[in-house]
Design an enzyme around this catalytic site. Structure first.
Site, PDB file in Angstrom:
ATOM      1  N   CYS A   8      -1.497 -15.748   2.570  1.00 41.00           N
ATOM      2  CA  CYS A   8      -0.783 -15.973   3.829  1.00 41.00           C
ATOM      3  C   CYS A   8      -1.626 -15.543   5.030  1.00 41.00           C
ATOM      4  O   CYS A   8      -2.541 -14.736   4.899  1.00 41.00           O
ATOM      5  CB  CYS A   8       0.510 -15.169   3.859  1.00 41.00           C
ATOM      6  SG  CYS A   8       1.548 -15.489   2.439  1.00 41.00           S
ATOM      7  N   ARG A  23      -7.819 -19.692   3.867  1.00 43.30           N
ATOM      8  CA  ARG A  23      -7.300 -18.659   2.978  1.00 43.30           C
ATOM      9  C   ARG A  23      -6.429 -19.243   1.866  1.00 43.30           C
ATOM     10  O   ARG A  23      -6.173 -18.569   0.874  1.00 43.30           O
ATOM     11  CB  ARG A  23      -6.478 -17.640   3.789  1.00 43.30           C
ATOM     12  CG  ARG A  23      -7.308 -16.910   4.819  1.00 43.30           C
ATOM     13  CD  ARG A  23      -6.438 -16.066   5.697  1.00 43.30           C
ATOM     14  NE  ARG A  23      -5.786 -15.013   4.939  1.00 43.30           N
ATOM     15  CZ  ARG A  23      -6.307 -13.816   4.723  1.00 43.30           C
ATOM     16  NH1 ARG A  23      -7.485 -13.520   5.214  1.00 43.30           N
ATOM     17  NH2 ARG A  23      -5.649 -12.917   4.025  1.00 43.30           N
ATOM     18  N   TRP A  36       1.565 -18.684   1.401  1.00 41.78           N
ATOM     19  CA  TRP A  36       1.168 -18.968   0.016  1.00 41.78           C
ATOM     20  C   TRP A  36       2.309 -18.407  -0.827  1.00 41.78           C
ATOM     21  O   TRP A  36       2.516 -17.196  -0.878  1.00 41.78           O
ATOM     22  CB  TRP A  36      -0.158 -18.269  -0.283  1.00 41.78           C
ATOM     23  CG  TRP A  36      -0.792 -18.634  -1.582  1.00 41.78           C
ATOM     24  CD1 TRP A  36      -1.624 -19.688  -1.823  1.00 41.78           C
ATOM     25  CD2 TRP A  36      -0.680 -17.933  -2.828  1.00 41.78           C
ATOM     26  NE1 TRP A  36      -2.027 -19.687  -3.132  1.00 41.78           N
ATOM     27  CE2 TRP A  36      -1.475 -18.628  -3.778  1.00 41.78           C
ATOM     28  CE3 TRP A  36       0.010 -16.792  -3.252  1.00 41.78           C
ATOM     29  CZ2 TRP A  36      -1.591 -18.219  -5.106  1.00 41.78           C
ATOM     30  CZ3 TRP A  36      -0.110 -16.392  -4.569  1.00 41.78           C
ATOM     31  CH2 TRP A  36      -0.895 -17.111  -5.479  1.00 41.78           C
ATOM     32  N   ASN A  54       3.020 -11.049   5.726  1.00 46.13           N
ATOM     33  CA  ASN A  54       2.073 -11.181   4.611  1.00 46.13           C
ATOM     34  C   ASN A  54       2.342 -10.023   3.658  1.00 46.13           C
ATOM     35  O   ASN A  54       2.573  -8.900   4.109  1.00 46.13           O
ATOM     36  CB  ASN A  54       0.618 -11.031   5.080  1.00 46.13           C
ATOM     37  CG  ASN A  54       0.129 -12.220   5.860  1.00 46.13           C
ATOM     38  OD1 ASN A  54       0.855 -13.191   6.033  1.00 46.13           O
ATOM     39  ND2 ASN A  54      -1.099 -12.147   6.333  1.00 46.13           N
ATOM     40  N   GLY A  55       2.274 -10.267   2.362  1.00 48.22           N
ATOM     41  CA  GLY A  55       2.475  -9.182   1.394  1.00 48.22           C
ATOM     42  C   GLY A  55       3.725  -9.409   0.575  1.00 48.22           C
ATOM     43  O   GLY A  55       4.269 -10.526   0.529  1.00 48.22           O
ATOM     44  N   GLU A  61     -20.388 -17.863 -13.724  1.00 48.04           N
ATOM     45  CA  GLU A  61     -20.209 -18.225 -12.318  1.00 48.04           C
ATOM     46  C   GLU A  61     -20.338 -19.736 -12.125  1.00 48.04           C
ATOM     47  O   GLU A  61     -19.561 -20.347 -11.379  1.00 48.04           O
ATOM     48  CB  GLU A  61     -21.215 -17.450 -11.451  1.00 48.04           C
ATOM     49  CG  GLU A  61     -21.185 -17.753  -9.974  1.00 48.04           C
ATOM     50  CD  GLU A  61     -19.832 -17.505  -9.300  1.00 48.04           C
ATOM     51  OE1 GLU A  61     -18.937 -16.899  -9.907  1.00 48.04           O
ATOM     52  OE2 GLU A  61     -19.674 -17.945  -8.155  1.00 48.04           O
ATOM     53  N   LYS A  71     -17.317 -21.943 -10.639  1.00 45.46           N
ATOM     54  CA  LYS A  71     -17.467 -22.813  -9.456  1.00 45.46           C
ATOM     55  C   LYS A  71     -16.977 -24.214  -9.784  1.00 45.46           C
ATOM     56  O   LYS A  71     -16.236 -24.814  -9.030  1.00 45.46           O
ATOM     57  CB  LYS A  71     -18.925 -22.891  -8.990  1.00 45.46           C
ATOM     58  CG  LYS A  71     -19.491 -21.729  -8.239  1.00 45.46           C
ATOM     59  CD  LYS A  71     -18.951 -21.514  -6.853  1.00 45.46           C
ATOM     60  CE  LYS A  71     -17.727 -20.678  -6.830  1.00 45.46           C
ATOM     61  NZ  LYS A  71     -17.800 -19.270  -6.941  1.00 45.46           N
ATOM     62  N   GLU A 104     -13.104 -24.365 -10.314  1.00 43.89           N
ATOM     63  CA  GLU A 104     -12.222 -24.125  -9.161  1.00 43.89           C
ATOM     64  C   GLU A 104     -12.245 -25.249  -8.130  1.00 43.89           C
ATOM     65  O   GLU A 104     -11.240 -25.472  -7.471  1.00 43.89           O
ATOM     66  CB  GLU A 104     -12.415 -22.737  -8.535  1.00 43.89           C
ATOM     67  CG  GLU A 104     -13.712 -22.422  -7.896  1.00 43.89           C
ATOM     68  CD  GLU A 104     -13.743 -20.993  -7.321  1.00 43.89           C
ATOM     69  OE1 GLU A 104     -14.833 -20.497  -7.114  1.00 43.89           O
ATOM     70  OE2 GLU A 104     -12.677 -20.397  -7.059  1.00 43.89           O
ATOM     71  N   HIS A 138     -20.153 -19.224 -33.260  1.00 45.99           N
ATOM     72  CA  HIS A 138     -19.016 -18.441 -33.779  1.00 45.99           C
ATOM     73  C   HIS A 138     -17.683 -19.076 -33.391  1.00 45.99           C
ATOM     74  O   HIS A 138     -16.653 -18.419 -33.435  1.00 45.99           O
ATOM     75  CB  HIS A 138     -19.106 -17.000 -33.276  1.00 45.99           C
ATOM     76  CG  HIS A 138     -20.327 -16.293 -33.777  1.00 45.99           C
ATOM     77  ND1 HIS A 138     -20.462 -15.859 -35.070  1.00 45.99           N
ATOM     78  CD2 HIS A 138     -21.498 -15.999 -33.160  1.00 45.99           C
ATOM     79  CE1 HIS A 138     -21.653 -15.305 -35.235  1.00 45.99           C
ATOM     80  NE2 HIS A 138     -22.307 -15.380 -34.091  1.00 45.99           N
ATOM     81  N   LYS A 170      -8.172 -17.628  -0.606  1.00 48.59           N
ATOM     82  CA  LYS A 170      -9.466 -16.992  -0.373  1.00 48.59           C
ATOM     83  C   LYS A 170      -9.419 -15.511  -0.711  1.00 48.59           C
ATOM     84  O   LYS A 170     -10.336 -14.969  -1.306  1.00 48.59           O
ATOM     85  CB  LYS A 170      -9.894 -17.197   1.082  1.00 48.59           C
ATOM     86  CG  LYS A 170     -11.271 -16.635   1.418  1.00 48.59           C
ATOM     87  CD  LYS A 170     -12.374 -17.385   0.706  1.00 48.59           C
ATOM     88  CE  LYS A 170     -13.752 -16.787   0.965  1.00 48.59           C
ATOM     89  NZ  LYS A 170     -14.733 -17.232  -0.042  1.00 48.59           N
TER      90      LYS A 170
HETATM   91  C1  AGP Z   1     -14.512 -17.247  -5.896  1.00 49.20           C
HETATM   92  O1  AGP Z   1     -15.050 -18.512  -5.808  1.00 49.20           O
HETATM   93  C2  AGP Z   1     -13.088 -17.184  -6.018  1.00 49.20           C
HETATM   94  N1  AGP Z   1     -12.389 -17.969  -5.092  1.00 49.20           N
HETATM   95  C3  AGP Z   1     -12.437 -15.904  -6.450  1.00 49.20           C
HETATM   96  O2  AGP Z   1     -12.700 -15.796  -7.808  1.00 49.20           O
HETATM   97  C4  AGP Z   1     -12.838 -14.578  -5.769  1.00 49.20           C
HETATM   98  O3  AGP Z   1     -14.156 -14.271  -6.091  1.00 49.20           O
HETATM   99  C5  AGP Z   1     -11.879 -13.464  -6.243  1.00 49.20           C
HETATM  100  O4  AGP Z   1     -10.580 -13.780  -5.875  1.00 49.20           O
HETATM  101  C6  AGP Z   1     -12.280 -12.112  -5.714  1.00 49.20           C
HETATM  102  O5  AGP Z   1     -12.196 -12.050  -4.334  1.00 49.20           O
HETATM  103  P1  AGP Z   1     -12.881 -10.881  -3.531  1.00 49.20           P
HETATM  104  O6  AGP Z   1     -14.332 -10.973  -3.792  1.00 49.20           O
HETATM  105  O7  AGP Z   1     -12.522 -11.139  -2.111  1.00 49.20           O
HETATM  106  O8  AGP Z   1     -12.319  -9.582  -4.037  1.00 49.20           O
END
Ligand code: AGP
Length: 614
Positions: free
Chosen positions: A2, A27, A77, A103-104, A487, A491, A494, A510, A609
């Site tokens: 949010c 975000r 969100w 927010n929260g 990673e 990427k 996501e 395995h 985000k």
């Molecule tokens: C990264 O591409 C992601 N969107 C997500 O995994 C992110 O790295 C994770 O939510 C952690 O966020 P932060 O680094 O702000 O703690």
């Protein structure tokens, strides 16, 4: 997740609210809304889905709405209740005079709701936030003072919140407060801005005051008053925000993600600047306050993080163990916090987070802090909640990252881990001097190597086109590049929603090997070094099962041409530093596949985000 924007002054509030919300869009959200005060009446406008839908609603009533010089806005969100107009913020009390954005999560909202319903409040939404609107209205009925009403309400609220409140009868006034969720006030000329994050206001002012937990601020066009939850006046600290508004521009790139991938050579230079001055000078990390004797005697290090930051932490483990001989455990914060916290004052606990606001990581470092561990935070946001928990700080200086998919912040985290590991090794005397010099030299020339990878992005684009029809993807690697495989897979999934998984190459036989056939691409990360031959054998095994093979390599060995359908070559680099180079083509591969598929690259579905709820 949010986002909040508030404005009070003499300009058209709606323009500032919509612009601010646009700058928070990255975000991740699913609905949006604003509350303004037109001719002494609070008016709400809300829409489900993208912010454009809200802009369309506003457009139709712009002449009326733009009369207001005060307003609050929100992107939501969904946590409690589906994404819908009814559940979108702002929420109001029965009579509609109080409007609240939040927010929260209000943890005790059910108890509060039952109590308020008994007092005659009628709830319209399924949100936890609506309780705050009713609660503030009920306190206001008794006190006739909005600041006091908010203060008394926060005494009854449990959980995390950043709140922004207006009241129809309290002219030109916004009251805002926070607990475990970020909020700042921007200062203009006879105007104030409220925001949950800097991008919402940076184009209007660089003067700001961050609120601390349980502080309540009341702003009017001509005044700002700050108190604590017990009504004691507080002197806030006005700071100059470090960012330029240009950071929020795509600078000619189609997406922020592509722009941010291209910023990585400069990000490396920025991170190294002032810390790695010369090859024969020790690394300086001035915000690391851990006593040198304590550092020498550390028995263990624990690193907590989530998502991409977790992958940076995994590389961090590898290099700290290698350079310093200290045992390092890495764990997702969301797991760390739900088991016994076994740590002590001889353990260094490192929290890694781009945003510094990830709820699980904040909780993890707090738990470790309570056990007496020294807390070191590696973050892109030295102004964040996590940074405020830190005993030692390693700010990574990647600049604002708008794309939800982290790229340049990962690079900055990696480089920060190299610097931290060298810094510790130099204090411990645990690394050969010549080896150290070579590594420092390699770090200095790394930006040029990244530039070479970026200069050949068309090759990666071709590979992306060839594989964009795949439903699944496997990434394999060993040792220090296992996190690179994870990673690369993260990427890809996501932003393209392709089912991608990273495996240690040795694990393939395995179990995962059962999935291999001509429909399954396998990308092998084959960097020259001690596991090169092993990964080559694992790639042969995959090829023998008809998998379509891609190599990512710094080797010029022409024999690879027989084994692999596609080869992404990158400049030669030492194995120990290779994760910082090998990740770049994987970011580009994910980007181009998602782009071919026409996905919303910068704002992938369901993602936020910064994940500010546990
Ligand atoms: C990264 O591409 C992601 N969107 C997500 O995994 C992110 O790295 C994770 O939510 C952690 O966020 P932060 O680094 O702000 O703690």
């Amino acid at each position: 997740m949010c986002g909040i924007v508030g404005y009070v002054g003499s300009k058209k509030a709606i323009d500032i609210l919509l612009e601010g919300l646009t700058n928070l869009e990255y975000r991740g959200y699913d609905s949006a809304g604003v509350a303004v005060n037109v001719d002494g009446k609070v008016q709400l406008y809300k829409a489900e889905g993208k912010l454009q839908n809200l802009k369309d609603v506003v457009e139709k009533n712009y002449a009326e709405i733009s009369k207001s010089t005060i307003g609050i806005g929100h992107i939501r969100w969904a946590t409690h209740g589906a994404p819908s107009i009814i559940n979108a913020h702002p929420h109001t009390c029965n009579c509609g005079k109080v409007a609240v954005v939040h927010n929260g999560i209000i943890e005790n909202f059910k108890e509060l709701r039952e109590k308020l319903e008994k007092e005659g409040c009628t709830f319209r939404s399924q949100t936890d936030t609506e309780t705050v609107a009713h609660l503030v209205a009920s306190k206001f009925a008794k006190t006739k003072d909005l600041t006091e009403a908010v203060r008394l309400a926060t005494k009854e609220i449990e959980g995390a919140y950043a709140l922004c409140v207006i009241h129809q009868d309290v002219k030109d006034t916004i009251v805002a407060t926070r607990r475990n969720a970020p909020l700042l006030v921007g200062l203009g000329e006879n105007e104030y801005y409220i925001a949950s994050d800097v991008p919402a206001i940076i184009q209007y002012t660089k003067k700001a005051m961050y609120l601390d937990d349980n502080q309540i601020v009341t702003v009017t066009p001509s005044s700002m008053k700050l108190i604590d939850i017990d009504n004691n006046p507080i002197q806030g600290k006005i700071e100059t925000l470090p960012w330029e508004p240009v950071a929020l521009s795509k600078m000619g790139y189609k997406h922020f993600m592509l722009k941010e991938i291209h910023e990585q050579p400069d990000v490396v230079r920025n991170v190294l600047s002032g810390k790695l001055r010369a090859m024969d000078e020790p690394i300086t990390l001035k915000e690391v306050t851990l006593d040198k004797e304590k550092l020498k005697n550390l028995s263990r290090i624990q690193i907590v993080a989530c998502g991409t930051s977790l992958h940076a932490a995994m590389v961090g483990k590898y290099i700290i163990e290698d350079f310093c001989g200290i045992s390092v455990d890495v764990e997702p914060s969301s797991e760390y916090i739900y088991r016994k916290t076994i740590t002590d004052k001889n353990t260094l606990v490192i929290g890694v987070s781009q945003s510094g606001e990830t709820a699980d990581t904040i909780t993890a470092v707090r738990q470790a802090k309570a056990k007496g561990s020294h807390i070191l935070i590696v973050t892109n946001r030295p102004d964040s909640t996590m940074a405020r928990e830190a005993d030692s700080l390693v700010p990574v200086y990647a600049g604002i990252e708008v794309s939800v998919a982290a790229t340049k912040s990962y690079m900055a985290q990696l480089i920060s881990f190299y610097l931290l590991a060298i810094y510790m090794a130099e204090i411990k005397g645990s690394m050969d001097v010549n080896e150290l010099k070579d590594l420092k030299h390699e770090l200095i020339v790394l930006p040029q190597k990244i530039e070479k990878v970026l200069a050949h992005k068309e090759d990666i684009q071709k590979c992306a086109r060839a594989f964009s029809g795949s439903k699944d993807f496997i990434f394999i690697a060993r040792g220090i590049n296992y996190p690179t495989a994870l990673e690369g897979a993260l990427k890809l999934k996501e932003i393209s929603y392709i089912n991608a998984t990273g495996y240690t190459a040795g694990e393939l036989k395995h179990g995962p090997i059962a999935m291999l056939d001509e429909t399954m691409p396998v990308l092998s990360i084959l960097m020259k070094g001690k596991v090169y031959d092993k990964i080559l054998s694992n790639s042969e095994e995959a090829k023998a099962r008809n998998a379509r093979m891609i190599a990512l390599t710094d080797s010029s060995d022409t024999k690879l041409n027989e084994l692999f359908d596609y080869i992404i070559r990158i400049p030669e680099i030492s194995e120990i530093l290779s994760p910082a180079l090998a990740v770049v083509p994987l970011q580009l591969l994910a980007y181009y596949i998602a782009e071919f598929l026409g996905k919303d690259v910068d704002q992938p579905r369901n993602l936020a985000k910064s994940v500010t709820v546990e």
